[in-house]
Design a protein around this motif. Structure first.
Motif, short mmCIF file in Angstrom:
data_model
loop_
_atom_site.label_atom_id
_atom_site.label_comp_id
_atom_site.label_asym_id
_atom_site.label_seq_id
_atom_site.Cartn_x
_atom_site.Cartn_y
_atom_site.Cartn_z
N PRO A 193 -1.29 -32.42 37.53
CA PRO A 193 -2.04 -33.02 38.49
C PRO A 193 -3.63 -33.46 38.17
N ARG A 194 -4.25 -34.40 38.65
CA ARG A 194 -5.40 -34.60 38.07
C ARG A 194 -5.48 -35.37 39.70
N ARG A 195 -7.66 -36.02 39.34
CA ARG A 195 -8.32 -35.97 39.93
C ARG A 195 -7.72 -38.11 39.81
N ARG A 196 -7.67 -38.33 41.43
CA ARG A 196 -7.55 -39.73 41.16
C ARG A 196 -9.45 -40.63 40.22
N GLY A 197 -8.31 -41.51 39.26
CA GLY A 197 -8.99 -42.27 38.95
C GLY A 197 -9.50 -41.46 37.24
N MET A 198 -9.19 -40.58 36.86
CA MET A 198 -9.05 -39.94 35.73
C MET A 198 -8.76 -40.68 34.88
N ILE A 199 -7.27 -40.81 34.75
CA ILE A 199 -6.64 -41.15 33.74
C ILE A 199 -7.13 -42.73 33.19
N SER A 200 -7.64 -43.25 34.10
CA SER A 200 -7.97 -44.78 34.16
C SER A 200 -9.50 -44.80 32.93
N GLY A 201 -10.06 -44.01 33.88
CA GLY A 201 -11.43 -43.49 33.33
C GLY A 201 -11.39 -43.33 31.92
N LEU A 202 -10.60 -42.75 31.68
CA LEU A 202 -10.40 -41.96 30.39
C LEU A 202 -9.52 -43.04 29.13
N PHE A 203 -9.06 -43.68 30.06
CA PHE A 203 -8.33 -45.00 29.16
C PHE A 203 -9.46 -46.02 28.16
N LEU A 204 -10.84 -46.31 29.42
CA LEU A 204 -11.39 -47.18 29.29
C LEU A 204 -12.32 -46.09 28.19
N THR A 205 -13.03 -45.42 28.87
CA THR A 205 -13.57 -44.46 27.73
C THR A 205 -12.82 -44.70 26.61
N LEU A 206 -11.83 -44.27 26.09
CA LEU A 206 -11.29 -43.78 24.86
C LEU A 206 -11.04 -45.14 23.89
N TYR A 207 -10.96 -46.23 24.68
CA TYR A 207 -10.35 -47.64 24.14
C TYR A 207 -11.61 -47.99 23.76
N GLY A 208 -12.73 -48.06 24.82
CA GLY A 208 -13.91 -48.34 23.84
C GLY A 208 -14.22 -47.68 22.86
N LEU A 240 -18.69 -52.67 25.12
CA LEU A 240 -19.70 -51.61 25.48
C LEU A 240 -19.44 -51.35 27.11
N PRO A 241 -19.07 -52.28 27.66
CA PRO A 241 -18.94 -52.56 28.98
C PRO A 241 -17.86 -51.76 29.25
N MET A 242 -16.43 -51.50 29.06
CA MET A 242 -15.77 -50.68 29.11
C MET A 242 -16.07 -49.69 29.14
N LEU A 243 -16.71 -48.99 27.79
CA LEU A 243 -17.10 -47.70 27.57
C LEU A 243 -17.55 -46.85 28.38
N GLY A 246 -16.37 -46.67 32.22
CA GLY A 246 -15.03 -45.81 32.08
C GLY A 246 -15.51 -44.57 32.26
N ILE A 247 -16.70 -44.11 31.47
CA ILE A 247 -17.81 -43.08 31.90
C ILE A 247 -18.23 -42.86 33.08
N VAL A 248 -18.39 -43.82 34.09
CA VAL A 248 -18.75 -43.99 34.96
C VAL A 248 -17.44 -43.86 36.27
N LEU A 249 -16.37 -44.43 35.60
CA LEU A 249 -15.03 -44.03 36.33
C LEU A 249 -14.58 -42.38 36.15
N LEU A 250 -14.90 -42.27 34.87
CA LEU A 250 -14.61 -40.84 35.54
C LEU A 250 -15.50 -39.51 36.05
N ALA A 251 -16.49 -39.60 35.67
CA ALA A 251 -17.71 -39.35 36.70
C ALA A 251 -17.33 -39.35 38.52
N TRP A 252 -16.76 -40.74 38.42
CA TRP A 252 -16.41 -41.00 40.15
C TRP A 252 -15.01 -39.98 40.47
N SER A 253 -14.49 -39.47 39.58
CA SER A 253 -13.11 -39.31 39.29
C SER A 253 -12.63 -37.66 40.01
N ARG A 254 -14.35 -36.71 39.58
CA ARG A 254 -14.68 -35.55 39.40
C ARG A 254 -14.29 -35.48 41.31
N ARG A 255 -14.79 -36.26 42.55
CA ARG A 255 -14.56 -36.54 43.61
C ARG A 255 -14.07 -37.23 44.60
#
Length: 260
Positions: A193-208, A240-243, A246-255
């Motif tokens: 289990p993890r926060r919604r959006g975390m995997i999507s954010g992680l994908f964008l960040t790591l790929y970027g 760069l936009p992906m990265l 992705g970082i914004v999405l990771l921060a958003w997912s924490r909530r």
């Protein structure tokens, strides 16, 4: 220095039908995504048969978005000279960033049709993507595409048609990072289990990060070259936009609420 393996880009022929390794790599990616998706269909709250529909929409997004993206990002001048070039998919290639946008549109359509939260669906899709990315980079390597820059590292290899100087096998770097490493991380993190959006954010960040890093040893597209400073490439600019997102999405997912 290593020798570049002499692999025939044609896998096999059946009469007038010629099957290329690059095309087979797409098949491998889609089949792997279908199989892995069916294993986790219950987490998404849909039937295993619905995964086939998701794959169909995703495949359309990859092909249409990938081709349109390549034309817009890498070949606009050529397209303006000959608009029909858009449909000549055998000449010019595909763009990952365009394919990603196509998949996101397909995901939006599927999510609305099945009453799913968009980022719940993209979290489900993200771990299914790297196998196809890795397979595609193997296809690039077999096709002698994505040449690397000159290197004196022991695993450098002369690139066909580019002289005797050893070069980085940049497509293999991308296979390892965007395919193997990205899959292992996303599949492992998404297993609990993890926060919604975390995997999507992680994908964008790591790929970027991975794509931006490999661009330092990969030759820029010949018809575009460096965009600035003798080092900035189109691949970097598009990553760069992906990265950032992705970082914004990771921060958003924490909530966001926890999901399976």
């Amino acid at each position: 220095m290593l020798a570049y393996p002499n692999i025939d880009p044609v896998a096999f022929s059946l009469g007038p039908l010629t099957i290329h390794w690059y095309g087979l790599m797409y098949v491998i990616g889609f089949v792997a995504a279908w199989w892995l998706g069916r294993r986790r269909a219950d987490r998404l709250g849909v039937s295993q048969d619905a995964i086939g529909d998701l794959l169909f929409y995703g495949a359309l997004g990859v092909v249409v978005g990938g081709r349109v993206g390549y034309v817009l990002f890498y070949g606009m001048g050529r397209f303006l000279e000959n608009p029909l070039w858009l449909f000549q998919v055998w000449d010019g290639g595909m763009s990952f960033h365009g394919g990603l946008l196509g998949v996101l549109l397909a995901a939006l359509f599927f999510a609305r049709r099945h009453g799913l939260a968009f980022f719940t669906l993209t979290d489900f899709i993200a771990p299914l993507v790297p196998i196809g990315l890795g397979a595609g980079r193997i296809g690039n390597f077999i096709n002698h595409e994505l040449p690397g820059r000159v290197t004196d590292l022991p695993w450098g290899m002369p690139f066909p048609g580019m002289g005797p100087q050893p070069r980085h096998p940049s497509s293999l770097y991308e296979f390892l990072l965007e395919g193997v490493v990205l899959f292992i991380i996303l599949w492992w993190v998404s297993a609990t289990p993890r926060r919604r959006g975390m995997i999507s954010g992680l994908f964008l960040t790591l790929y970027g990060v991975f794509r931006f890093a490999v661009e330092f040893v990969r030759m820029p597209d010949a018809h575009i070259g460096f965009l600035a400073g003798g080092w900035l490439t189109m691949g970097m600019l598009l990553s760069l936009p992906m990265l950032g997102f992705g970082i914004v999405l990771l921060a958003w997912s924490r909530r966001q609420p926890m999901t399976n």
